[in-house]
Scaffold this motif. Structure first.
Motif, short mmCIF file in Angstrom:
data_model
loop_
_atom_site.label_atom_id
_atom_site.label_comp_id
_atom_site.label_asym_id
_atom_site.label_seq_id
_atom_site.Cartn_x
_atom_site.Cartn_y
_atom_site.Cartn_z
N VAL A 192 0.85 -1.21 0.00
CA VAL A 192 0.00 0.00 0.00
C VAL A 192 0.88 1.25 0.00
CG1 VAL A 192 -1.63 1.37 1.40
CG2 VAL A 192 -1.98 -1.09 1.12
N MET A 193 1.94 1.25 0.83
CA MET A 193 2.84 2.41 0.89
C MET A 193 3.51 2.63 -0.46
SD MET A 193 4.74 2.86 4.42
CE MET A 193 4.69 4.57 4.09
N ALA A 194 3.94 1.51 -1.08
CA ALA A 194 4.66 1.62 -2.35
C ALA A 194 3.74 2.17 -3.45
CB ALA A 194 5.21 0.26 -2.75
N VAL A 195 2.52 1.59 -3.56
CA VAL A 195 1.62 2.01 -4.65
C VAL A 195 1.17 3.46 -4.44
CG1 VAL A 195 -0.63 1.56 -5.72
CG2 VAL A 195 0.87 -0.36 -5.13
N THR A 196 0.79 3.82 -3.19
CA THR A 196 0.36 5.20 -2.95
C THR A 196 1.54 6.16 -3.10
OG1 THR A 196 0.63 4.83 -0.58
CG2 THR A 196 -1.61 4.62 -1.46
N ILE A 245 3.97 5.84 -5.22
CA ILE A 245 4.17 6.07 -6.66
C ILE A 245 3.15 7.11 -7.17
CG2 ILE A 245 3.94 4.97 -8.94
CD1 ILE A 245 5.21 2.44 -7.63
N VAL A 246 1.90 6.99 -6.70
CA VAL A 246 0.87 7.97 -7.11
C VAL A 246 1.32 9.38 -6.68
CG1 VAL A 246 -1.52 8.75 -6.68
CG2 VAL A 246 -1.04 6.31 -7.02
N LEU A 247 1.80 9.51 -5.43
CA LEU A 247 2.16 10.84 -4.90
C LEU A 247 3.42 11.39 -5.59
CD1 LEU A 247 1.38 10.03 -1.15
CD2 LEU A 247 0.04 11.53 -2.65
N PHE A 248 4.43 10.53 -5.80
CA PHE A 248 5.64 11.01 -6.50
C PHE A 248 5.30 11.36 -7.95
CE2 PHE A 248 8.39 8.35 -3.44
CZ PHE A 248 8.51 9.42 -2.58
N ARG A 308 -8.18 15.55 -6.89
CA ARG A 308 -8.12 15.80 -5.44
C ARG A 308 -8.51 14.55 -4.66
NH1 ARG A 308 -10.77 21.86 -5.61
NH2 ARG A 308 -8.79 22.97 -5.75
N SER A 309 -9.57 13.83 -5.12
CA SER A 309 -9.99 12.63 -4.38
C SER A 309 -8.91 11.55 -4.45
CB SER A 309 -11.28 12.02 -4.93
OG SER A 309 -12.05 12.95 -5.55
N ILE A 310 -8.29 11.40 -5.63
CA ILE A 310 -7.24 10.38 -5.76
C ILE A 310 -6.07 10.72 -4.82
CG2 ILE A 310 -5.52 9.35 -7.33
CD1 ILE A 310 -7.58 9.75 -9.60
N LEU A 311 -5.67 12.02 -4.83
CA LEU A 311 -4.52 12.42 -4.01
C LEU A 311 -4.80 12.28 -2.52
CD1 LEU A 311 -3.17 15.64 -5.76
CD2 LEU A 311 -2.09 13.39 -5.62
N THR A 332 -6.99 10.28 -1.06
CA THR A 332 -7.06 8.86 -0.70
C THR A 332 -5.65 8.29 -0.61
OG1 THR A 332 -9.11 8.75 -1.95
CG2 THR A 332 -8.11 6.64 -1.35
N ALA A 333 -4.81 8.60 -1.62
CA ALA A 333 -3.44 8.07 -1.63
C ALA A 333 -2.68 8.57 -0.40
CB ALA A 333 -2.72 8.47 -2.92
N ALA A 334 -2.80 9.88 -0.09
CA ALA A 334 -2.06 10.44 1.05
C ALA A 334 -2.56 9.81 2.35
CB ALA A 334 -2.22 11.96 1.08
N GLY A 335 -3.88 9.64 2.49
CA GLY A 335 -4.45 9.05 3.70
C GLY A 335 -3.96 7.63 3.91
N LEU A 336 -4.01 6.81 2.85
CA LEU A 336 -3.58 5.42 2.96
C LEU A 336 -2.08 5.33 3.26
CD1 LEU A 336 -5.54 3.75 0.00
CD2 LEU A 336 -5.83 3.28 2.45
N HIS A 337 -1.31 6.25 2.65
CA HIS A 337 0.15 6.27 2.82
C HIS A 337 0.49 6.52 4.30
CE1 HIS A 337 4.06 6.56 0.79
NE2 HIS A 337 4.38 7.52 1.64
N VAL A 338 -0.16 7.53 4.88
CA VAL A 338 0.12 7.88 6.28
C VAL A 338 -0.38 6.75 7.19
CG1 VAL A 338 -0.43 9.51 8.14
CG2 VAL A 338 0.10 10.37 5.85
N TRP A 339 -1.57 6.21 6.90
CA TRP A 339 -2.11 5.11 7.72
C TRP A 339 -1.13 3.93 7.73
CZ3 TRP A 339 -3.48 0.25 5.58
CH2 TRP A 339 -4.00 -0.66 6.51
N ALA A 340 -0.63 3.54 6.55
CA ALA A 340 0.29 2.40 6.49
C ALA A 340 1.58 2.72 7.25
CB ALA A 340 0.59 2.04 5.03
N ALA A 341 2.08 3.96 7.10
CA ALA A 341 3.33 4.33 7.78
C ALA A 341 3.16 4.28 9.29
CB ALA A 341 3.75 5.75 7.35
N VAL A 342 2.05 4.85 9.79
CA VAL A 342 1.85 4.91 11.24
C VAL A 342 1.65 3.51 11.81
CG1 VAL A 342 0.25 5.71 13.05
CG2 VAL A 342 0.97 7.28 11.25
N THR A 343 0.81 2.68 11.17
CA THR A 343 0.54 1.35 11.74
C THR A 343 1.78 0.46 11.64
OG1 THR A 343 -0.42 0.57 9.66
CG2 THR A 343 -1.95 1.45 11.30
N LEU A 344 2.55 0.59 10.57
CA LEU A 344 3.78 -0.22 10.48
C LEU A 344 4.77 0.19 11.58
CD1 LEU A 344 4.34 -0.41 6.60
CD2 LEU A 344 4.07 -2.36 8.14
#
Ligand code: HEM
Length: 231
Positions: free
Chosen positions: A28-32, A34-37, A77-80, A82-94
């Motif tokens: 999830v971190m990797a795919v999101t 890539i979207v953000l970069f 905006r919705s894609i970004l 969602t991607a940012a939210g999932l990215h932070v969620w994965a980082a914090v939980t990991l």
């Protein structure tokens, strides 16, 4: 409840599916990531319009706001978001799961095989999150802009960077973006199973080249305004 107990409880609540596994959340971190970069790269290219003058830059901003009858920007905006939210969620939980697995920590931190960029991912990511909120309040809503004019994005760009403290913060944030991107691009290719000794120098070269390009060009914007090149 201690941090370790909280994260064990969190890990249990996540269950046993793909997203509960650390590999799933790394994907999830990797795919999101890539979207953000990808967005940051396209955004850097779009902003080069500022070097072509007010007319070009404002026409570009107008196109972004009106494409697909004004719906296009909301799709992005919705894609970004969602991607940012999932990215932070994965980082914090990991991070919490890692702490729970090793609550005491190493007596002496071993830095073998790690880089400054990889060890500071949480810091650079947090500074970037603060920067993004500031950036939206600065150039999108104008809330923290000295004299925002919704009808003139070019004037907002120039007047925004004429404030040295604002320009300085942009430059610091771009350096954090550089650290985050350099390690992130390298590491996401690993999470997606693309690491192979034969391709490692290619992956390193790609991460370095893309980072230098995005950060190098982004830093020119505030400097060009302060130097009077964009006015
Ligand atoms: C020096 C570098 C940068 C400059 C000069 C810049 C410039 C701008 C400008 C002028 C806008 C407003 C466009 C408009 O309202 O017409 C904007 C929007 C935005 N920028 Fe940047 N930007 C930079 C770096 C970044 C970075 C590094 C990120 C993300 C990490 C980012 C994320 C965004 C987002 C999410 C928007 C809002 C788009 C929307 O309206 O939804 N920018 N930027």
């Amino acid at each position: 409840m201690s941090v370790a107990e909280q994260s064990i409880a969190g890990a249990e609540a996540r269950g046993h599916g793909f997203l509960a596994s650390s590999v799933g959340r790394k994907v999830v971190m990797a795919v999101t990531g890539i979207v953000l970069f990808g967005f940051v790269t396209v955004h850097m290219i779009g902003n080069t319009q500022a070097y072509m003058g007010a007319e070009h830059f404002n026409a570009y901003a107008h196109f972004l706001k009106t494409m697909l009858h004004g719906g296009g920007i909301w799709i992005f905006r919705s894609i970004l978001l969602t991607a940012a939210g999932l990215h932070v969620w994965a980082a914090v939980t990991l991070t919490l799961d890692n702490r729970a697995a090793r609550p005491v920590g190493y007596r002496a931190q071993q830095n073998v095989g790690s880089t400054f960029a990889s060890r500071t991912m949480r810091w650079s990511g947090t500074i970037l999150a603060v920067f993004i909120v500031y950036h939206l309040l600065h150039f999108t809503t104008g809330t923290v802009h000295p004299n925002f004019d919704p009808a003139n994005p070019y004037a907002n760009f120039v007047n925004g960077f004429k404030v040295p403290a604002a320009a300085g913060f942009y430059i610091v944030a771009q350096l954090c973006l550089g650290l985050h991107m350099w390690h992130g691009v390298w590491s996401c290719t690993q999470s997606l199973g693309l690491s192979h000794p034969r391709y490692d120098s290619l992956r390193r070269g790609f991460a370095t080249g893309l980072t230098l390009l995005v950060v190098g060009v982004n830093i020119t914007y505030p400097i060009a305004v302060l130097a009077g090149i964009i006015h």
